[in-house]
Design a protein around this motif. Structure first.
Motif, PDB file in Angstrom:
ATOM      1  N   LYS A 503       0.826  -1.210   0.000  1.00  0.00           N
ATOM      2  CA  LYS A 503       0.000   0.000   0.000  1.00  0.00           C
ATOM      3  C   LYS A 503       0.861   1.261   0.000  1.00  0.00           C
ATOM      4  O   LYS A 503       0.573   2.217  -0.730  1.00  0.00           O
ATOM      5  N   ALA A 507       1.200   3.838  -3.285  1.00  0.00           N
ATOM      6  CA  ALA A 507       0.349   5.006  -3.080  1.00  0.00           C
ATOM      7  C   ALA A 507       0.798   6.171  -3.967  1.00  0.00           C
ATOM      8  O   ALA A 507       1.969   6.271  -4.344  1.00  0.00           O
ATOM      9  N   THR A 515      -1.613   7.004   3.729  1.00  0.00           N
ATOM     10  CA  THR A 515      -1.641   5.562   3.474  1.00  0.00           C
ATOM     11  C   THR A 515      -0.724   4.816   4.426  1.00  0.00           C
ATOM     12  O   THR A 515      -1.097   3.782   5.003  1.00  0.00           O
TER      13      THR A 515
END
Length: 543
Positions: A503, A507, A515
């Motif tokens: 993630k 991002a 995030t």
């Protein structure tokens, strides 16, 4: 990511089921669907078997785990090949034991073993590098006390492992035999020298220089339209070298109190610099400087494929693997596929002091265990005891002189023949009593490691190993026992950490902070807070 959450839930279900089965086990050995390696056609020299003779006339089955890496030569499998035949002939037959190997996918090792341990179908001899998982099974009554059995049937084990045996003792009980780890170098990097030469660039020596070099590789499309400046996969040999170079804290206290142990690795998740490292990787990702599909490549197959096909500029891998396999090595394959391709070792990442800080292994290797529901603990110890003999180690590591290896300066060096590939393709996963071959001293081990590489690459392979030692740091002294929380959350923590990596790296730059913090909070709420709390208490008590 939903799959990760489902797997986290599965872990708790599996743990509960496992606890119930341990309590209610009827001592069944379970069943397996793997092929037997019981062929009797092997003609290799046998080892000393007299001390392992099975006095019982009843023939029994011993089921043994083996990693499946998907690398078996055509016509062979990890459960039925020349090495399994050798083991059957030289250990199994003299002891009235049929050896059945049970394949465990390397990339799904802990999840697979958890399910099989819970179902009571795990092999009689299992192994993992994950100390937390081993301790968790021991806590739940899932492992056999091997101490008395080793005392009776394991003289070779005691002699060969010596002090290493203590790593398998949890709270006074010998639940595991821990293999010796000979070579402590962890990761190495190679860079395309022919690409540098085309751009008239020197080998980079700092993180900033490496970044500028990666940008130049990208802008010039030196690997064609599929140019990947930095090899990257969702695997430790891709992210650990970068992350540790950003960590600013040096003290053992910081590492005890602001990191977690997952398996055999230390993850500095709360240490100063961890977020900076992921932000740097986020920058590389968004600028197209690392493999855009890294999140789908947990087994590193795509990363290696990209490298040998000439798409990759900077390649990071486990130390020695790029040169292993002789004529079939990763580097030799690249040179065969791409005319003019040439690599040199590189230390691409520097820390805040300008050092090449990087992780190193501890001297302990895999944990080898027997489930408590197995009826074959004695046979399992005899198997390891047979393996812990010089002549057996020699054959399982190198095969037969003249056929699989030649002697060079007194050292056995693989000859890259088809016969050698068929016998030794998964030698390290079969010879579980040791991680690496010890020739008696670090100097001799280094001499051997150089000779095991094809002659044209020996110099750069030696430099690569030397680089892997530079500014390398092992984990601090372990706590007196594995932490309950780290054992409990071992699988979930790795899943959540990989989720944090994916993630954060993928991002958009303007949403990185949000995030990262959200994923970190998820990690801490799921397991991290409990782990850090226990680590703090254990550290205070240890002081």
């Amino acid at each position: 990511m939903k799959a990760l959450k489902r797997m986290g839930s599965l872990l708790f279900t599996v743990t509960l089921c496992f606890a119930l089965i341990v309590g209610c086990s009827s001592n069944s050995t379970g069943t397996g669907n793997s092929n037997s390696g019981g062929s009797k056609s092997t003609t290799t020299p046998s080892s000393n078997q007299d001390s392992n003779k099975n006095e019982s006339k009843e023939r029994v089955k011993l089921r043994v785990e083996v990693f499946d890496r998907g690398n078996a030569p055509e016509g062979l499998t990890v459960t039925n090949n020349l090495m399994t035949e050798y083991v059957q002939k030289n250990f199994g037959d003299p002891n009235n034991i049929d050896i059945e190997y049970v394949a465990i996918p390397r990339s799904e090792e802990i999840n697979s073993l958890n399910v099989q341990m819970a179902a009571g179908t795990a092999p009689d001899l299992i192994f993992t590098y994950n100390e937390g998982a081993a301790y968790s099974w021991a806590q739940q009554g899932g492992l056999t006390d091997l101490g008395p059995i080793i005392d009776e049937h394991g003289p070779n084990i005691k002699n060969y492992l010596a002090d290493s045996l203590q790593y398998g003792v949890f709270e006074g009980t010998q639940y595991a035999v821990v293999a010796r780890r000979v070579n402590l170098q962890k990761y190495s990097s190679l860079i395309r020298k022919d690409w540098l030469d085309q751009l008239q660039l020197p080998v980079p020596t700092t993180t900033e220089e490496t970044y500028e070099t990666l940008k130049a590789f990208k802008e010039s499309n030196l690997g064609g339209q599929r140019t990947i400046p930095l090899s990257f996969a969702l695997a430790p040999d891709s992210y650990e070298p970068v992350i540790w170079s950003f960590i600013k804290e040096q003290s053992d206290e910081a590492r005890y109190l602001r990191s977690v142990t997952i398996g055999s690795r230390e993850y500095p998740i709360l240490m100063d610099g961890h977020k900076d490292a992921l932000q740097f990787l986020n920058k590389l990702y968004n600028e197209g400087l690392l493999d855009q599909d890294f999140a789908l490549d947990k087994d590193k197959k795509k990363k290696e494929e990209n490298f040998v096909n000439g798409y990759t500029g900077l390649y990071m891998a486990d130390t020695g693997t790029a040169f292993g396999g002789g004529e079939n090595s990763v580097v030799m394959t690249l040179e065969g596929n791409v005319e003019g391709a040439e690599v040199v070792p590189v230390l691409p990442w520097t820390d805040f002091e300008g050092k090449n800080r990087q992780p190193a292994y501890n001297p302990s290797g895999m944990y080898i265990m027997v489930p408590s529901f197995s009826e074959r603990a004695e046979e399992a110890v005899k198997y390891l005891n047979w393996m812990a003999q010089d002549e057996v180690i020699q054959y399982m590591a190198f095969g037969e002189e003249g056929l699989h290896h030649d002697l060079v300066n007194g050292y056995p060096v693989g000859n890259s023949s088809e016969e050698a590939q068929k016998l030794l393709f998964n030698s390290g996963d079969m010879l579980i009593i040791t991680n690496g071959i010890d020739f008696g001293s670090p100097e001799k081990n280094n001499e051997y490691n150089a000779l095991s590489v094809v002659e044209k690459h020996r110099e750069i392979a030696t430099i690569s190993r030397e680089y892997a030692n530079k500014d390398a740091v092992s984990q601090p002294i372990k706590f007196e026992k594995p932490l309950d929380s780290e054992a409990k959350y071992s699988v979930v923590m790795l899943e959540k950490y990989e989720e944090l990596l994916v993630k954060s790296i993928m991002a958009k730059p303007d949403s990185f902070d949000q995030t990262y913090e959200a994923a970190l909070k998820d990690f801490m709420d799921t397991a991290g807070n409990e782990v850090i709390q226990e680590r703090t208490a254990m550290y205070e008590a240890m002081k």
